[in-house]
Design an enzyme around this catalytic site. Structure first.
Site, short mmCIF file in Angstrom:
data_model
loop_
_atom_site.label_atom_id
_atom_site.label_comp_id
_atom_site.label_asym_id
_atom_site.label_seq_id
_atom_site.Cartn_x
_atom_site.Cartn_y
_atom_site.Cartn_z
N ASP A 1 34.46 41.41 44.04
CA ASP A 1 34.37 40.08 44.65
C ASP A 1 35.60 39.25 44.33
O ASP A 1 36.09 38.49 45.17
CB ASP A 1 33.11 39.34 44.17
CG ASP A 1 33.07 37.92 44.70
OD1 ASP A 1 32.94 37.77 45.93
OD2 ASP A 1 33.20 36.96 43.91
N ARG B 1 40.24 36.67 51.01
CA ARG B 1 39.62 35.84 52.06
C ARG B 1 40.25 34.45 52.10
O ARG B 1 40.46 33.88 53.17
CB ARG B 1 38.11 35.70 51.79
CG ARG B 1 37.33 36.97 52.12
CD ARG B 1 35.94 36.93 51.50
NE ARG B 1 35.18 35.79 51.98
CZ ARG B 1 34.18 35.20 51.30
NH1 ARG B 1 33.83 35.66 50.11
NH2 ARG B 1 33.54 34.18 51.81
N HIS C 1 21.12 29.01 40.81
CA HIS C 1 22.51 28.90 41.25
C HIS C 1 22.62 27.83 42.32
O HIS C 1 21.81 27.79 43.24
CB HIS C 1 23.00 30.24 41.81
CG HIS C 1 24.41 30.17 42.33
ND1 HIS C 1 25.49 30.20 41.51
CD2 HIS C 1 24.89 30.03 43.59
CE1 HIS C 1 26.60 30.11 42.24
NE2 HIS C 1 26.26 30.01 43.50
N1 URA Z 1 31.15 30.85 46.54
C1 URA Z 1 31.30 32.15 46.27
O1 URA Z 1 31.12 32.58 45.14
N2 URA Z 1 31.69 32.96 47.25
C2 URA Z 1 31.92 32.54 48.52
O2 URA Z 1 32.26 33.34 49.37
C3 URA Z 1 31.76 31.17 48.79
C4 URA Z 1 31.38 30.36 47.77
#
Ligand code: URA
Ligand code: CA
Length: 442
Positions: free
Chosen positions: A161, A168, A82
């Site tokens: 997420d 966020r 990644h």
């Molecule tokens: N990439 C992500 O997947 N999450 C983050 O918080 C920042 C970059």
């Protein structure tokens, strides 16, 4: 469990329990906790931080908020790679076929371009017919059959997420180390690999521009891996300039093919070999990265890597003819050479601005619903430290229109400084972080 108590505890700087973390991550994923409470908690986390144990608990809770890909039917140790995101960063298309050609299965879930950074899925889709929307069942079958597949994340991957990241973004809480580390790692762990090599970028085009920030993120993600029982290595590499010389979707596919065909060497190949060698080590294929590098180079020179890319394209319904004839990739309406116009040394590059220039040409999305023009982008043959004469080509634009080319030319000129005095070449990589600690390369 009560959300007000959880927010209160984090507001007071206390560590949350695994149960409390699971409660709010589950609630973020299934929509049962309102945004205003999640937003308040995110700000408390941003201000008061999280311990390594809390960060790991959050990662695992977000991973478990959705579907976890089961790769156990594929024999052997599956490794993933990644990157935190870059410009001209086509390492996946180079190293996935090479690693697979060395006998280590690569089951890769990739992303799309985001902001100034490119995405592997968009690049692959510039190949006629190629599909990245593959079911989990077919994904597993393809990796079992040919050793490699590159697909998009399933919709149900780490939904907590998705919710938290969107919040966020609009509450000024993106820049939190535990939140960034857990966000990235939750998705990587949900994609099912046994081991992960992380490419943490630093420099003017990186998520973490400073070396300190990149090292902190690398450490935080390796710690999550260690605490959750998955081998993770993180390599901090430079994004002070685009990694490859090509920026844009079809252009980057062309560059990856050129590298795998042995026609092109340079920084893209070197970083791909570095990351790939650590993938082979984590998979137990070789004892050292040096031995692994030899194997990868054999796969490159024998043509096995290029043949593997062709197999991948064919299995994912793409037309493999472009591998033998790159002119079959999408071609732009116009090509323009931009000259340096003055003598000097290539100084700094604003790599984010270069990525945004490609995006504005149509290589990336300004809005989620924008459609891409796969043919556009630019080739940047110069590297930091190179000497240029006024007639030397600074970049070659692949554009849709004269107007687009004019805008891109101005943006690229503004993003590259040319200095009167010699400029030192920046290092290509800085450090590797593993469970055993940090090794600095420079
Ligand atoms: N990439 C992500 O997947 N999450 C983050 O918080 C920042 C970059
Ligand atoms: Ca599953």
């Amino acid at each position: 469990m009560n959300m007000i108590d959880i927010i209160t505890r984090k507001k007071l700087g206390q560590a949350l329990s695994a149960e409390e973390i699971r409660y709010f991550a589950q609630g973020a994923g299934d929509g049962s906790i309102p945004d205003y409470q999640l937003a308040a908690l995110l700000m408390a986390i941003r201000l008061n931080g999280m311990t390594p144990q809390e960060t790991t608990d959050l990662t695992l809770a977000m991973r478990d908020s959705g579907d976890v890909c089961d790769l156990s039917a594929i024999p052997g140790m599956k490794v993933d790679k990644h990157s935190t995101g870059g410009v001209g960063d086509t390492t996946t298309l180079v190293l996935a076929p090479l690693v697979a050609a060395c006998g280590v299965p690569v089951a890769k879930m990739s992303g799309r371009g985001l902001g100034h950074t490119g995405g592997t899925l968009d690049k692959l889709e510039s190949i006629k017919g190629l599909s990245v929307a593959i079911s989990e069942e077919d994904f597993v079958r393809q990796v079992s059959d040919i050793g490699v597949a590159v697909i998009g994340q399933t919709a149900s991957l780490a939904p907590a997420d998705k919710t938290l990241y969107a919040l966020r973004d609009v509450t000024a809480t993106v820049d939190s180390m535990p939140l960034i580390a857990s966000s990235i790692m939750s998705k990587k762990l949900a994609s099912g690999a046994d081991a992960i090599v992380l490419d943490v970028k630093t420099g003017s085009g990186a998520l973490m521009e400073t070396l300190e920030g990149a090292l902190d993120l690398a450490r935080a993600m390796v710690e999550i891996g260690t605490r959750s029982g998955k081998p993770v290595s993180a390599i901090v590499t430079s994004m002070s300039q685009p990694l490859g010389t090509h920026v844009g979707n079809a252009l980057e596919v062309k560059e990856a093919i050129d590298v795998l065909a042995g026609r092109v060497t340079g920084d893209l190949l070197e970083v791909a070999l570095l990351l790939g060698s650590h993938m082979l080590v984590l998979a137990g294929r070789t004892a050292t990265p040096e031995e692994a590098r030899k194997l990868l180079l054999e796969a490159l020179h024998s043509g096995a890597g290029l043949a593997k890319l062709k197999e991948l394209i064919t299995h994912q319904h793409g037309d493999p003819a472009c591998v033998d004839d790159v002119s079959l990739l999408p071609q732009p309406a116009l090509i323009r050479q931009v000259r340096a116009k003055r003598e000097g040394y290539i100084g700094q590059m604003d790599t984010t601005a270069l990525g945004l220039a490609a995006q504005a040409m149509g290589a990336g999305r300004a809005q989620k619903t924008d459609t891409l023009d796969y043919s556009v982008g630019f080739i940047l043959p110069v590297r930091i430290g190179d000497h240029v004469s006024p007639d030397d080509v600074l970049c070659t634009l692949y554009a849709r229109s004269t107007q687009d080319a004019d805008k891109a030319e101005a943006a690229i000129r503004a993003a590259i400084t040319i200095s009167d005095t010699p400029v030192e070449k920046p290092p290509l990589w800085y450090a590797i972080v593993t469970k055993d600690g940090i090794e600095h390369f420079v």
